[in-house]
Design a protein around this motif. Structure first.
Motif, PDB file in Angstrom:
ATOM      1  N   GLU A  69       0.826  -1.208   0.000  1.00 11.49           N
ATOM      2  CA  GLU A  69       0.000   0.000   0.000  1.00 11.49           C
ATOM      3  C   GLU A  69       0.860   1.257   0.000  1.00 11.49           C
ATOM      4  OE1 GLU A  69      -2.693  -0.555   3.285  1.00 11.49           O
ATOM      5  OE2 GLU A  69      -3.668  -2.260   2.282  1.00 11.49           O
ATOM      6  N   ASP A  70       2.006   1.204   0.681  1.00 15.03           N
ATOM      7  CA  ASP A  70       2.913   2.346   0.693  1.00 15.03           C
ATOM      8  C   ASP A  70       3.464   2.618  -0.710  1.00 15.03           C
ATOM      9  OD1 ASP A  70       4.386   4.407   2.205  1.00 15.03           O
ATOM     10  OD2 ASP A  70       6.149   3.221   1.634  1.00 15.03           O
ATOM     11  N   VAL A  71       3.869   1.573  -1.426  1.00 14.70           N
ATOM     12  CA  VAL A  71       4.335   1.733  -2.802  1.00 14.70           C
ATOM     13  C   VAL A  71       3.228   2.349  -3.651  1.00 14.70           C
ATOM     14  CG1 VAL A  71       4.987   0.481  -4.906  1.00 14.70           C
ATOM     15  CG2 VAL A  71       6.108  -0.055  -2.744  1.00 14.70           C
ATOM     16  N   GLY A  72       2.006   1.878  -3.468  1.00 16.61           N
ATOM     17  CA  GLY A  72       0.873   2.444  -4.205  1.00 16.61           C
ATOM     18  C   GLY A  72       0.688   3.919  -3.921  1.00 16.61           C
ATOM     19  N   GLY A  73       0.839   4.313  -2.671  1.00 20.89           N
ATOM     20  CA  GLY A  73       0.705   5.716  -2.303  1.00 20.89           C
ATOM     21  C   GLY A  73       1.787   6.578  -2.921  1.00 20.89           C
ATOM     22  N   VAL A  74       3.016   6.098  -2.892  1.00 19.39           N
ATOM     23  CA  VAL A  74       4.141   6.835  -3.473  1.00 19.39           C
ATOM     24  C   VAL A  74       3.944   6.998  -4.983  1.00 19.39           C
ATOM     25  CG1 VAL A  74       6.618   6.698  -3.978  1.00 19.39           C
ATOM     26  CG2 VAL A  74       5.791   6.200  -1.683  1.00 19.39           C
ATOM     27  N   GLN A  75       3.419   5.963  -5.641  1.00 19.72           N
ATOM     28  CA  GLN A  75       3.218   6.013  -7.088  1.00 19.72           C
ATOM     29  C   GLN A  75       1.901   6.676  -7.481  1.00 19.72           C
ATOM     30  OE1 GLN A  75       3.681   2.003  -8.547  1.00 19.72           O
ATOM     31  NE2 GLN A  75       5.891   2.093  -8.351  1.00 19.72           N
ATOM     32  N   GLY A  76       1.126   7.119  -6.503  1.00 21.83           N
ATOM     33  CA  GLY A  76      -0.155   7.765  -6.803  1.00 21.83           C
ATOM     34  C   GLY A  76      -1.185   6.803  -7.370  1.00 21.83           C
ATOM     35  N   ALA A  77      -1.158   5.557  -6.904  1.00 23.50           N
ATOM     36  CA  ALA A  77      -2.105   4.554  -7.409  1.00 23.50           C
ATOM     37  C   ALA A  77      -3.537   4.985  -7.114  1.00 23.50           C
ATOM     38  CB  ALA A  77      -1.831   3.193  -6.777  1.00 23.50           C
ATOM     39  N   ARG A  78      -4.392   4.794  -8.106  1.00 21.82           N
ATOM     40  CA  ARG A  78      -5.810   5.135  -7.950  1.00 21.82           C
ATOM     41  C   ARG A  78      -6.572   3.992  -7.308  1.00 21.82           C
ATOM     42  NH1 ARG A  78      -5.782   7.944 -13.850  1.00 21.82           N
ATOM     43  NH2 ARG A  78      -4.401   9.623 -13.213  1.00 21.82           N
ATOM     44  N   ALA A  79      -6.017   2.790  -7.378  1.00 22.49           N
ATOM     45  CA  ALA A  79      -6.611   1.615  -6.744  1.00 22.49           C
ATOM     46  C   ALA A  79      -5.510   0.606  -6.484  1.00 22.49           C
ATOM     47  CB  ALA A  79      -7.685   1.004  -7.639  1.00 22.49           C
ATOM     48  N   VAL A  80      -5.614  -0.113  -5.364  1.00 23.50           N
ATOM     49  CA  VAL A  80      -4.682  -1.198  -5.050  1.00 23.50           C
ATOM     50  C   VAL A  80      -5.492  -2.420  -4.653  1.00 23.50           C
ATOM     51  CG1 VAL A  80      -2.788   0.311  -4.337  1.00 23.50           C
ATOM     52  CG2 VAL A  80      -4.399  -0.493  -2.637  1.00 23.50           C
ATOM     53  N   HIS A  81      -5.043  -3.591  -5.109  1.00 22.89           N
ATOM     54  CA  HIS A  81      -5.748  -4.836  -4.801  1.00 22.89           C
ATOM     55  C   HIS A  81      -4.723  -5.937  -4.562  1.00 22.89           C
ATOM     56  CE1 HIS A  81      -8.580  -8.131  -4.935  1.00 22.89           C
ATOM     57  NE2 HIS A  81      -7.866  -8.691  -5.895  1.00 22.89           N
ATOM     58  N   VAL A  82      -4.718  -6.492  -3.345  1.00 18.36           N
ATOM     59  CA  VAL A  82      -3.835  -7.604  -3.014  1.00 18.36           C
ATOM     60  C   VAL A  82      -4.506  -8.890  -3.472  1.00 18.36           C
ATOM     61  CG1 VAL A  82      -2.760  -8.914  -1.141  1.00 18.36           C
ATOM     62  CG2 VAL A  82      -2.822  -6.407  -1.047  1.00 18.36           C
ATOM     63  N   GLU A  83      -3.791  -9.686  -4.261  1.00 25.68           N
ATOM     64  CA  GLU A  83      -4.325 -10.970  -4.731  1.00 25.68           C
ATOM     65  C   GLU A  83      -3.901 -12.122  -3.838  1.00 25.68           C
ATOM     66  OE1 GLU A  83      -3.056 -11.095  -8.836  1.00 25.68           O
ATOM     67  OE2 GLU A  83      -4.838  -9.978  -9.449  1.00 25.68           O
TER      68      GLU A  83
END
Length: 171
Positions: A69-83
């Motif tokens: 989730e931290d990587v997603g935040g740094v990259q400005g992810a609009r959505a994150v989903h753990v598989e």
């Protein structure tokens, strides 16, 4: 199988076995001192090795999710989903003597490339190795863009134990 080369990381503290054609991103743009980043010469696939401050407030699977989730935040992810999140056997790691726990996470993030508006779904495979005696979380992130970009890089964290290609030379 694609030819490989031994590549020193962080001034030789670690080494990684990478495909011969892997490009060191620091030759193209600035990369933070706590990261080593490599990309495939044809696709948008990349491998990032990061030395991060140990996040002692999260343990186990939650630590892997925290870093994803931290990587997603740094990259400005609009959505994150753990598989999936799976423990990684320490006996398979060259770092087993100093690694308290290790996890492999696969997931997807909706991210836009730099200077682009359209977000694309990128698959991430992460390996988290926790090194508490060094107050360090070692995070390896393999980023695989959408399938329409063609070839697959030989490195896939989800299919290759990090210990098979990351070695601790000295710390």
């Amino acid at each position: 199988m694609e030819p490989t080369r031994d590549c020193p990381l962080f001034g030789g503290a670690f080494s990684a076995i990478l495909p011969t054609g892997a490009i060191d991103v620091s030759d193209l743009r600035p990369v933070p001192d706590n990261q080593e980043v490599f990309c495939h010469p044809v696709t948008d696939q990349s491998l990032t090795v990061e030395l991060l401050e140990l996040q002692a407030h999260v343990q186990g699977e939650a630590a892997a999710r925290y870093h994803f989730e931290d990587v997603g935040g740094v990259q400005g992810a609009r959505a994150v989903h753990v598989e999936s999140v799976q423990p990684l056997s320490l006996e398979n790691l060259s770092l087993r003597g100093c690694c308290q726990e290790a996890w492999v996470l696969s997931g997807k993030q909706q991210v836009a490339k730099e200077n682009q508006q359209v977000a694309k779904e990128v698959t991430l495979h992460q390996a988290l190795l926790r090194l508490p005696q060094y107050q360090t979380d070692l995070l390896l992130t393999f980023s695989q863009p959408p399938a329409d970009n063609g070839h697959l890089l030989a490195l896939k964290i989800c299919h290759l134990h990090p210990g098979a290609w990351v070695n601790l030379n000295s710390w």
